[in-house]
Design an enzyme around this catalytic site. Structure first.
Site, short mmCIF file in Angstrom:
data_model
loop_
_atom_site.label_atom_id
_atom_site.label_comp_id
_atom_site.label_asym_id
_atom_site.label_seq_id
_atom_site.Cartn_x
_atom_site.Cartn_y
_atom_site.Cartn_z
CE1 TYR A 96 -3.89 0.51 7.94
CE2 TYR A 96 -1.33 0.60 7.89
CZ TYR A 96 -2.69 1.17 7.91
OH TYR A 96 -3.02 2.67 7.74
CG LEU A 97 -2.72 -7.37 3.35
CD1 LEU A 97 -3.37 -7.97 2.21
CD2 LEU A 97 -2.06 -8.21 4.16
CG MET B 108 -0.64 -10.46 12.46
SD MET B 108 -0.24 -10.19 14.15
CE MET B 108 1.09 -8.88 13.91
CD GLU C 124 4.56 -3.67 -3.81
OE1 GLU C 124 4.91 -4.50 -4.67
OE2 GLU C 124 3.39 -3.19 -4.11
CB SER D 150 7.15 -2.15 8.87
OG SER D 150 6.46 -2.56 10.10
NE ARG E 271 4.19 -3.43 15.55
CZ ARG E 271 4.28 -4.72 15.35
NH1 ARG E 271 4.66 -5.47 14.22
NH2 ARG E 271 3.50 -5.43 16.17
CG ASP F 26 8.98 -10.17 10.84
OD1 ASP F 26 9.38 -9.36 11.68
OD2 ASP F 26 7.68 -9.91 10.21
CG HIS G 45 1.73 -7.96 3.54
ND1 HIS G 45 1.54 -6.60 4.48
CD2 HIS G 45 2.09 -8.77 4.86
CE1 HIS G 45 1.99 -6.66 5.67
NE2 HIS G 45 1.86 -7.97 5.80
#
Length: 282
Positions: free
Chosen positions: A32-33, A30, A35, A185, A187, A150, A37
């Site tokens: 907002y990459l 989704m 480390e 994350s 977030r 996740d 990702h």
């Protein structure tokens, strides 16, 4: 690296690649990459001839009071991370491109969703499975890469790929952490300074529990109570859950044995963080 914004073009490219015998590694995100990702992308780069990254904030997986509108977005940053980590194609569709009309069909997930995050977020995993069914059909991957942060999502995806005989190998990738143990994350940017100092205690609570299990504790309730009490002592966050299940079936266990997951979710003022560990207990 080529940026693709339409389903038609992306599907045309991947059909030709697969027809020519090329392997495709796919990393759905989704955006907002970070480390975490980047680790998925590097793993895909190592194992495939072509790497496809998707950046799409999927509205179907957000509930009515969730953070869809304020979910962090930064496509310039995402492009840079993609280029630095060897992405060949960045698939960046709009919501209108992915959902040109109201869906007449969605994927309903009937197992592995009534616990952990699924219990708090009805419909979330149906949204995840639906968008992945679309993305798998668009990108035609040989392998798809998912982070174990996740872990419930990974269990759900593995189940639905098996149930629908989708010809893709799901690759699990370990959680990437900050130096102090906090799981990376998108977030984490919502944490206040004080909360950021407290947040590493999530992982510390899991490590403490793991030590107790390795020392011989087999009662699941004792372990989850320890974790809750630790987090309540060392943070101002509210424990949403601290649960232990068989993995990947996510069946309830009273006595700890076999492959298990210990997972937590903690609510701070502006963000809810999740973390987990998986281990095999003999």
């Amino acid at each position: 690296m080529k940026i693709v914004t339409t389903v038609q073009e992306m599907q045309h490219i991947t059909k030709e690649l697969r027809a020519s015998g090329k392997s495709i590694g796919f990393v759905p995100t989704m955006g907002y990459l970070h480390e975490g990702h980047a680790t998925l992308l590097r793993k895909a780069r190592e194992e495939n001839e072509i790497v496809v990254l998707s950046v799409f904030v999927n509205p179907l997986q957000f509930g009515p009071n969730e953070d869809l509108d304020r979910y962090p977005r930064d496509i310039d940053r995402d492009e840079n991370v993609a280029k630095e980590n060897g992405v060949d194609y960045l698939f960046y569709p709009s919501v209108e491109e992915m959902y040109p009309a109201e869906q007449t069909t969605t994927v309903e997930v009937v197992k592995r969703t009534d616990v952990l995050c699924g219990k708090q977020r009805p419909g979330h995993f149906a949204g995840v499975a639906t968008v992945l069914m679309k993305l798998f059909n668009i990108t035609l991957p040989t392998r798809a890469y998912f982070g174990m942060k996740d872990a419930q999502q990974v269990a759900v995806i593995e189940g639905f790929v098996a149930d629908f005989n989708i010809p893709v190998t799901i690759v699990r990738v370990d959680i990437v952490r900050e130096e102090d143990g906090l799981a990376k994350s998108s977030r984490n940017v919502y944490l206040s300074q004080e909360e950021r100092k407290e947040a590493p205690h999530l992982y510390r609570s899991l490590c403490m529990a793991k030590e107790r299990i390795e020392a011989g504790e087999r009662n699941a309730e004792i372990i989850t109570t320890l974790v809750k009490e630790y987090i309540e002592t060392y943070t101002k966050g509210t424990v949403d859950y601290a649960d232990l299940y068989a993995y990947p079936s996510l069946q309830v266990v009273d006595q700890i044995e076999g492959r298990i997951i210990l997972a937590i979710a903690v609510k701070f003022e502006n963000v809810r963080l999740i973390d987990n560990i998986t281990l095999t207990v003999k």
